[in-house]
Scaffold this active site. Structure first.
Site, PDB file in Angstrom:
ATOM      1  N   ASP A 151      56.875   5.108 -35.651  1.00 15.23           N
ATOM      2  CA  ASP A 151      56.900   5.672 -37.149  1.00 15.23           C
ATOM      3  C   ASP A 151      58.465   5.391 -37.620  1.00 15.23           C
ATOM      4  O   ASP A 151      59.132   5.190 -36.733  1.00 15.23           O
ATOM      5  CB  ASP A 151      56.672   7.122 -37.206  1.00 15.23           C
ATOM      6  CG  ASP A 151      55.518   7.421 -37.179  1.00 15.23           C
ATOM      7  OD1 ASP A 151      54.346   6.772 -37.665  1.00 15.23           O
ATOM      8  OD2 ASP A 151      55.188   8.676 -36.385  1.00 15.23           O
ATOM      9  N   ASP A 185      49.798   4.948 -41.924  1.00 15.60           N
ATOM     10  CA  ASP A 185      49.799   6.346 -42.732  1.00 15.60           C
ATOM     11  C   ASP A 185      49.650   6.409 -44.080  1.00 15.60           C
ATOM     12  O   ASP A 185      49.050   7.069 -44.428  1.00 15.60           O
ATOM     13  CB  ASP A 185      50.985   7.280 -42.037  1.00 15.60           C
ATOM     14  CG  ASP A 185      51.188   7.543 -40.484  1.00 15.60           C
ATOM     15  OD1 ASP A 185      50.019   7.314 -39.628  1.00 15.60           O
ATOM     16  OD2 ASP A 185      52.080   7.631 -40.047  1.00 15.60           O
TER      17      ASP A 185
END
Length: 221
Positions: A151, A185
């Site tokens: 991420d 995401d």
């Protein structure tokens, strides 16, 4: 929307997702961040669990973190397989473009994170106090199916102490928006958001025009 166009969308999202993750993994140490704007940072973290860093073992105490990680990865694979069959079905039945687009980006996002979970553990060494290497001689940081999701997108839009007169949260420090996420995401969240907001249009049945025998005869004449 045709399956070919849906596939193109999936490939584009996957490329953006994986290129961004590989760049971060091979140029940043874990925990390192760069401020792009006051409200946007590139911040490298790794997620070894579910959303918001939650682990399956947090809920099921009798299994180890390693087993929980494997179960989660296998569940993701089963889920993305189901989404793939759903996508094939809606394109075959020529459902609405909105529905096909939403499923396509959800599938791309889910597949993007699965690639991390399945392969990154063997493709890279760890990023703790160092920048990771691709295909290191000493081997990766984990086994197949035990990789962490990369991420990097962080939007600290606002932070500060809330006014004292607000109930419950008055006088407390508050930060919006804390979670760090990735392109995959974003694709998943956007796809789900489209299905929620445009639910009626997404699931409306295509209009079928029926031609009677007399009309088709007249057209032939």
């Amino acid at each position: 929307m045709s399956l070919k166009k849906a596939t193109l969308i999936i490939v584009v999202i996957l490329l953006i997702d994986q290129i961004s993750k590989i760049y971060i993994k091979t140029h940043f140490q874990l925990g390192e961040d760069v401020t792009v704007f006051s409200w946007f940072k590139i911040a490298f973290i790794e997620n070894d669990g579910m959303a918001w860093g939650t682990k399956l073992s947090d809920f099921v105490s009798f299994i180890s973190d390693e087993t929980a990680k494997l179960v989660l990865t296998l569940f993701r694979i089963v889920a993305v397989t189901g989404i793939a069959f759903w996508l094939l079905d809606v394109t075959k039945k020529k459902k609405s473009k909105i529905l096909i687009f939403a499923i396509s980006i959800i599938f791309a996002g889910a597949l993007g994170n699965i690639i991390d979970s399945v392969f990154y553990g063997v493709l890279f060494n760890d990023s703790i106090m160092q920048v990771a290497s691709f295909l290191p001689e000493e081997g990766g940081y984990a086994k197949v199916f035990h990789g962490n999701v990369v991420d990097m997108l962080h939007f600290p839009i606002w932070s500060g102490v809330m006014p004292d007169n607000l109930p419950l949260i008055g006088g407390k420090y508050f930060s919006f928006f804390d979670p760090v996420f990735n392109v995959a995401d974003m694709a998943i969240s956007t796809g789900i958001g489209i299905l929620i907001v445009f639910n009626k249009k997404a699931f409306e049945e295509p209009i079928k025009i029926e031609i009677s025998d007399s009309e088709s005869h007249n057209n032939l004449v």
